[in-house]
Design a protein around this motif. Structure first.
Motif, mmCIF file in Angstrom:
data_model
loop_
_atom_site.group_PDB
_atom_site.id
_atom_site.type_symbol
_atom_site.label_atom_id
_atom_site.label_comp_id
_atom_site.label_asym_id
_atom_site.label_seq_id
_atom_site.Cartn_x
_atom_site.Cartn_y
_atom_site.Cartn_z
ATOM 1 N N PRO A 98 39.519 54.675 28.506
ATOM 2 C CA PRO A 98 40.888 54.854 27.888
ATOM 3 C C PRO A 98 41.593 54.019 27.687
ATOM 4 N N ALA A 99 42.229 53.755 26.683
ATOM 5 C CA ALA A 99 43.432 52.497 26.676
ATOM 6 C C ALA A 99 44.328 53.164 26.944
ATOM 7 N N MET A 100 45.440 52.237 27.325
ATOM 8 C CA MET A 100 46.922 52.483 27.133
ATOM 9 C C MET A 100 47.403 51.572 26.066
ATOM 10 N N ALA A 101 48.779 51.749 25.923
ATOM 11 C CA ALA A 101 49.405 50.694 24.911
ATOM 12 C C ALA A 101 48.928 49.411 25.605
ATOM 13 N N ALA A 102 48.849 48.373 24.826
ATOM 14 C CA ALA A 102 48.668 46.793 25.149
ATOM 15 C C ALA A 102 50.014 46.554 25.953
ATOM 16 N N PRO A 103 49.626 45.920 27.080
ATOM 17 C CA PRO A 103 50.717 45.015 27.815
ATOM 18 C C PRO A 103 51.442 43.837 27.156
ATOM 19 N N ALA A 104 52.827 43.695 27.399
ATOM 20 C CA ALA A 104 53.338 42.549 26.441
ATOM 21 C C ALA A 104 52.593 41.646 27.001
ATOM 22 N N PRO A 105 52.481 40.188 26.474
ATOM 23 C CA PRO A 105 51.939 39.162 26.919
ATOM 24 C C PRO A 105 52.608 38.562 28.087
ATOM 25 N N PRO A 106 52.041 37.897 29.159
ATOM 26 C CA PRO A 106 52.903 37.352 30.092
ATOM 27 C C PRO A 106 53.805 36.549 29.895
ATOM 28 N N ALA A 107 54.881 36.387 30.485
ATOM 29 C CA ALA A 107 56.047 35.477 30.512
ATOM 30 C C ALA A 107 56.421 34.714 31.729
ATOM 31 N N GLN A 108 55.826 35.181 32.723
ATOM 32 C CA GLN A 108 56.207 34.600 34.218
ATOM 33 C C GLN A 108 55.305 33.479 34.112
ATOM 34 N N ARG A 109 55.664 32.264 34.833
ATOM 35 C CA ARG A 109 54.708 31.037 34.907
ATOM 36 C C ARG A 109 53.976 31.245 36.288
ATOM 37 N N ILE A 110 52.874 31.008 36.298
ATOM 38 C CA ILE A 110 52.051 30.882 37.415
ATOM 39 C C ILE A 110 51.532 29.376 37.792
ATOM 40 N N GLU A 111 52.007 29.169 39.222
ATOM 41 C CA GLU A 111 51.499 27.857 39.573
ATOM 42 C C GLU A 111 50.200 27.676 39.795
ATOM 43 N N LEU A 112 49.500 26.663 39.190
ATOM 44 C CA LEU A 112 48.150 26.525 39.630
ATOM 45 C C LEU A 112 47.394 26.311 40.832
ATOM 46 N N THR A 113 48.560 25.755 41.706
ATOM 47 C CA THR A 113 47.967 25.618 43.180
ATOM 48 C C THR A 113 47.872 27.024 43.734
ATOM 49 N N LYS A 114 48.321 27.940 43.168
ATOM 50 C CA LYS A 114 48.091 29.429 43.868
ATOM 51 C C LYS A 114 46.837 30.063 43.270
ATOM 52 N N MET A 115 46.093 29.366 42.397
ATOM 53 C CA MET A 115 44.847 30.114 41.777
ATOM 54 C C MET A 115 43.593 29.827 42.740
ATOM 55 N N ALA A 116 43.688 28.914 43.557
ATOM 56 C CA ALA A 116 42.412 28.672 44.262
ATOM 57 C C ALA A 116 42.484 29.349 45.450
ATOM 58 N N GLY A 117 41.569 29.861 46.322
ATOM 59 C CA GLY A 117 41.313 30.573 47.141
ATOM 60 C C GLY A 117 40.912 31.908 47.111
ATOM 61 N N ARG A 118 40.959 32.891 48.030
ATOM 62 C CA ARG A 118 40.425 34.101 47.931
ATOM 63 C C ARG A 118 41.755 35.275 47.706
ATOM 64 N N TRP A 119 41.315 36.301 46.719
ATOM 65 C CA TRP A 119 42.243 37.504 46.679
ATOM 66 C C TRP A 119 41.272 38.770 46.775
ATOM 67 N N TYR A 120 42.018 39.814 47.314
ATOM 68 C CA TYR A 120 41.451 41.047 47.823
ATOM 69 C C TYR A 120 41.719 42.062 46.586
ATOM 70 N N GLU A 121 40.729 42.931 46.324
ATOM 71 C CA GLU A 121 41.458 43.887 45.449
ATOM 72 C C GLU A 121 41.730 44.888 46.203
ATOM 73 N N VAL A 122 43.219 45.302 45.739
ATOM 74 C CA VAL A 122 43.967 46.585 46.449
ATOM 75 C C VAL A 122 43.444 47.946 45.714
ATOM 76 N N ALA A 123 43.822 47.669 44.157
ATOM 77 C CA ALA A 123 43.594 48.921 43.396
ATOM 78 C C ALA A 123 43.025 48.390 42.106
ATOM 79 N N ARG A 124 42.426 49.347 41.203
ATOM 80 C CA ARG A 124 41.944 49.072 40.058
ATOM 81 C C ARG A 124 41.931 50.507 38.965
ATOM 82 N N LEU A 125 41.904 50.193 37.747
ATOM 83 C CA LEU A 125 41.462 51.138 36.930
ATOM 84 C C LEU A 125 40.098 51.492 37.268
#
Length: 173
Positions: free
Chosen positions: A19-46
């Motif tokens: 079931p869809a919600m209203a589409a979120p606004a496009p991201p505006a916050q900048r992500i530093e590419l150095t933070k993309m490498a490594g492991r992330w853990y799932e806390v919650a999900r739809l």
């Protein structure tokens, strides 16, 4: 370095619309590419069909050429069960923010865009542009109660129905 993970624990989940919600606004916050490498853990999900009964979800990102190699994993049913893995290639498609990512699965046969909708020092919210899929990810297997409450409040503020969130068992370190 940590990853901008996505327990997009498989593009196949995108085939079955939630079931869809209203589409979120496009991201505006900048992500530093150095933070993309490594492991992330799932806390919650739809809820999504591919991750039904998934516990201990992780997403490992490794820099590869102009993008990333991504391995997503979870344990179906219980943490004691063997991990199921999905492999993907990821590429940033918005260099202005680095917050829009296109992931390709199955040798490029299936692809999906994902957005980093918000991020703090220890968590991020990842979703699809149509609003059907959303994940709360952390750089640690669990978040403190305060950080978790802050993140869930932000999920709600973004327009998601937090009563539908699933909170799987955290991965072991």
């Amino acid at each position: 370095m940590r990853s901008l993970a996505t327990p997009l624990l498989a593009a196949a989940a995108l085939i079955w619309a939630a079931p869809a919600m209203a589409a979120p606004a496009p991201p505006a916050q900048r992500i530093e590419l150095t933070k993309m490498a490594g492991r992330w853990y799932e806390v919650a999900r739809l809820p999504n069909k591919t991750q039904k009964d998934c516990q201990g979800g992780t997403s490992d990102w490794v820099r590869s050429g102009e993008g990333y190699s991504v391995v997503q994993a979870c344990h179906k049913g219980a943490l004691s069960n063997p991990a199921t893995e999905w492999k993907a290639k990821a590429k940033v498609i918005d260099p202005k923010t680095n917050a829009r990512i296109k992931m390709s699965f199955f040798g490029g046969m299936l692809s999906q865009e994902y957005w980093v909708l918000d991020h703090k020092s220890d968590w991020l919210i990842l979703g699809t542009p149509n609003g059907n899929y959303m994940w709360l990810m952390s750089q640690r297997p669990t978040l403190s109660p305060g950080a978790k409450a802050q993140a869930v409040a932000r999920v709600k503020q973004l327009g998601y129905d937090v009563s539908r969130l699933e909170f799987p068992q955290p991965a072991r370190n």
